[in-house]
Design an enzyme around this catalytic site. Structure first.
Site, PDB file in Angstrom:
ATOM      1  N   THR A 227       0.851  -1.195   0.000  1.00  0.00           N
ATOM      2  CA  THR A 227       0.000   0.000   0.000  1.00  0.00           C
ATOM      3  C   THR A 227       0.885   1.242   0.000  1.00  0.00           C
ATOM      4  O   THR A 227       1.938   1.270   0.621  1.00  0.00           O
ATOM      5  CB  THR A 227      -1.035  -0.009   1.149  1.00  0.00           C
ATOM      6  OG1 THR A 227      -2.071   0.926   0.816  1.00  0.00           O
ATOM      7  CG2 THR A 227      -0.446   0.365   2.500  1.00  0.00           C
TER       8      THR A 227
ATOM      9  N   CYS B  21      -3.768   7.944   7.315  1.00  0.00           N
ATOM     10  CA  CYS B  21      -4.392   6.622   7.272  1.00  0.00           C
ATOM     11  C   CYS B  21      -3.471   5.593   7.947  1.00  0.00           C
ATOM     12  O   CYS B  21      -2.278   5.823   8.094  1.00  0.00           O
ATOM     13  CB  CYS B  21      -4.660   6.192   5.837  1.00  0.00           C
ATOM     14  SG  CYS B  21      -5.979   7.144   5.043  1.00  0.00           S
TER      15      CYS B  21
ATOM     16  N   HIS C  34      -6.090  -0.654   4.466  1.00  0.00           N
ATOM     17  CA  HIS C  34      -5.684   0.765   4.438  1.00  0.00           C
ATOM     18  C   HIS C  34      -6.873   1.549   5.018  1.00  0.00           C
ATOM     19  O   HIS C  34      -7.835   1.841   4.335  1.00  0.00           O
ATOM     20  CB  HIS C  34      -5.394   1.157   2.986  1.00  0.00           C
ATOM     21  CG  HIS C  34      -4.895   2.561   2.787  1.00  0.00           C
ATOM     22  ND1 HIS C  34      -3.840   2.847   1.963  1.00  0.00           N
ATOM     23  CD2 HIS C  34      -5.307   3.756   3.257  1.00  0.00           C
ATOM     24  CE1 HIS C  34      -3.629   4.161   1.932  1.00  0.00           C
ATOM     25  NE2 HIS C  34      -4.513   4.736   2.718  1.00  0.00           N
TER      26      HIS C  34
END
Lengths: 210, 123, 165
Positions: free
Chosen positions: C22, C28, C45
């Protein structure tokens, strides 16, 4: 707000609003750096927030991201980004030094970058708020130097607290001589979108928002 | 000695730009502050003849600072120096007692003209 | 061996030689879960701390929130016959990216990062899953590769290089 509700008519209207804003922003930036600045025709996107990185591009490029919040009748977020490799040239221009003389990004240069965000946003919002006759007041700027994706990630997370869709007006900033380029994003909140469409409807005499 | 000026702006870059313009025109920058709260404090301490002040700053913005400075000194000469797009705030600051305003990005000449205008009002 | 991309508010499952990837975790949080025995891993995520604290109620993407993302991942592990007692967690991200002059931040205050990390940890604690690796907070964004085989999470930042947790 559903993406299908933003039909061609509003897409065009937002693009025109973006044009008005970026025209003024280009003039302000030209004055600030003493160079000719072009700004592209704005791209208007309305997409679910979590799809934005795919559309805008998963850019791992390191950038300076200048972030401002807009208060008033059109609550929005503004993000201005410049590639890391262009930051020294850009700050050289702002500090009135020959391009290529600056070697490190010191506190003064970081401050110049933030001020650049303030001035660009101020000019952009000024033109737009005059046109719409709505109040748009920018916050103090915040700065991050990081990957474009991470900068965007943070802003989208912030936005997603109250919104499911992101309306983004994206304009490219191009300085032709030294080839510095950047991006300007205006991201109105969903309730701001409704305020703006209402004004556009009223001024254009459109009744059906189809 | 030139007119004594206090510069208030959260951006050190902007303070530097203003300092350069002012000192090259024979003005004396006697102090700098980076927010409204420090502006009020510095004003009391050094009693400058003219204040150049930004509107949007952390901790205390320009409008509140203008009000507080005018409370301390009814004759304070304050010039607003803010980015375009803040007319509503400029109007509010002028009502609070500011004498004139400059819009960023500015030409050095517009800074000097605003100061000269405020200096003339004194006579 | 596949590189499996996990998008924003997304989650994916991987086995043995696969790598979960990711990009650009700012505020996040990347939550990795892994079963050592079967070399099965999953990564989410996560954008926000709590699905119940939203103004709009119709959000249908469970991978977006700390509480619903973990539940969803555990359901999928269970379907593969992997009980939550077999899992270990690693957490990455939750940065506070923006440097703001003075003491008062932009009013929205961008503290989502911190809240995300707290929420993920709380969820894990409630579920009894141990956190065996963590690289959270700070001011830098992170990209992550999570190796299902070894359980290593390789964390990369734009300006400060990479490290394994």
């Amino acid at each position: 707000m559903d993406s299908s509700r933003l039909n061609e008519f509003y897409r065009d209207a937002f693009q025109e609003l973006g044009n008005i804003g970026s025209g003024n922003a280009a003039t302000a930036l030209s004055q600030l750096v003493g160079r000719t600045i072009n700004m592209s025709v704005p791209e208007v996107m309305i997409i679910p927030i979590e799809r934005v990185p795919e559309i805008v591009g998963d850019m791992e490029e390191t950038v300076a991201g200048i972030y401002l919040e807009v208060y008033g009748d059109v609550p929005s977020k503004i993000l201005v980004t410049f590639p890391y490799k262009d930051l020294l040239s850009l700050t050289d221009l702002m500090l009135n030094q020959p391009v290529g003389t600056g070697s490190t990004l010191d506190e003064l240069k970081l401050s110049a970058l933030k001020e650049l965000g303030t001035i660009l946003s101020g000019a952009y919002l000024n033109a737009m708020s005059k046109f719409l006759d709505l109040r748009m007041i920018p916050s103090v700027p915040a700065l991050a130097i990081d990957s474009f994706t991470a900068v965007l990630d943070t802003i989208l997370a912030e936005l997603s607290q109250e919104n499911r869709y992101a309306l983004m007006l994206r304009t490219e900033i191009i300085e032709t001589e030294t080839k510095i380029s950047g991006s300007f994003f205006l991201i109105p909140e969903e309730n701001a979108l409704e305020t703006m469409t209402a004004v556009i409807q009223k001024t254009s005499g459109v009744v059906d928002i189809g | 000695m030139g007119t004594k000026i206090l510069i208030v702006d959260d951006a050190s870059f902007m303070r530097m730009m203003l300092r350069n313009v002012l000192s090259s025109h024979g003005y004396e920058v006697v102090g700098e502050a980076e927010n409204g709260r420090l502006a009020v404090k510095t004003y009391q301490e050094i009693k400058p003849e003219i204040v150049l002040i930004d509107l949007i700053m952390p901790e205390m913005g320009g409008i509140e600072a203008v009000k507080k400075i005018i409370e301390l000194d009814r004759d304070a000469k304050i010039i607003i120096c803010s980015a375009m797009g803040q007319q509503a705030l400029v109007v509010e600051a002028m009502q609070a007692g500011a004498r004139d305003f400059i819009v960023k990005p500015f030409q050095p000449s517009s800074v000097i003209e605003a100061i000269q205008k405020v200096e003339r009002e004194e006579e | 061996m596949d590189r499996i991309k996990v998008g924003m508010a997304d989650w994916k499952l991987a086995r043995s030689q696969d790598i979960l990837v990711t990009f650009g975790l700012g505020s996040c949080v990347g939550l990795g879960l892994r079963d050592e025995k079967t070399k099965t891993a999953a990564m989410a995520h996560i954008m926000l701390p709590d699905s119940k604290q939203l103004r709009f109620r119709q959000d249908t993407n469970p991978a977006k929130f700390a509480d619903t993302a973990l539940r969803l991942m555990l359901e999928n592990f269970a379907r593969l016959g992997i009980a939550k007692q077999q899992l270990q967690a690693k957490i990455v991200g939750g940065a506070n990216m923006f440097i703001i002059a003075g003491t008062i931040a932009v009013e929205g205050n961008l503290k989502v990062g911190q809240r995300n990390v707290m929420a993920v940890k709380e969820q894990l604690e409630q579920t009894g899953i141990p956190v065996v690796g963590e690289d959270t907070g700070g001011n830098a964004g992170r990209s992550v590769e999570f190796f299902a085989e070894s359980g290593i999470m390789r964390v990369r930042t734009a300006l400060a290089g990479e490290r394994d947790i």
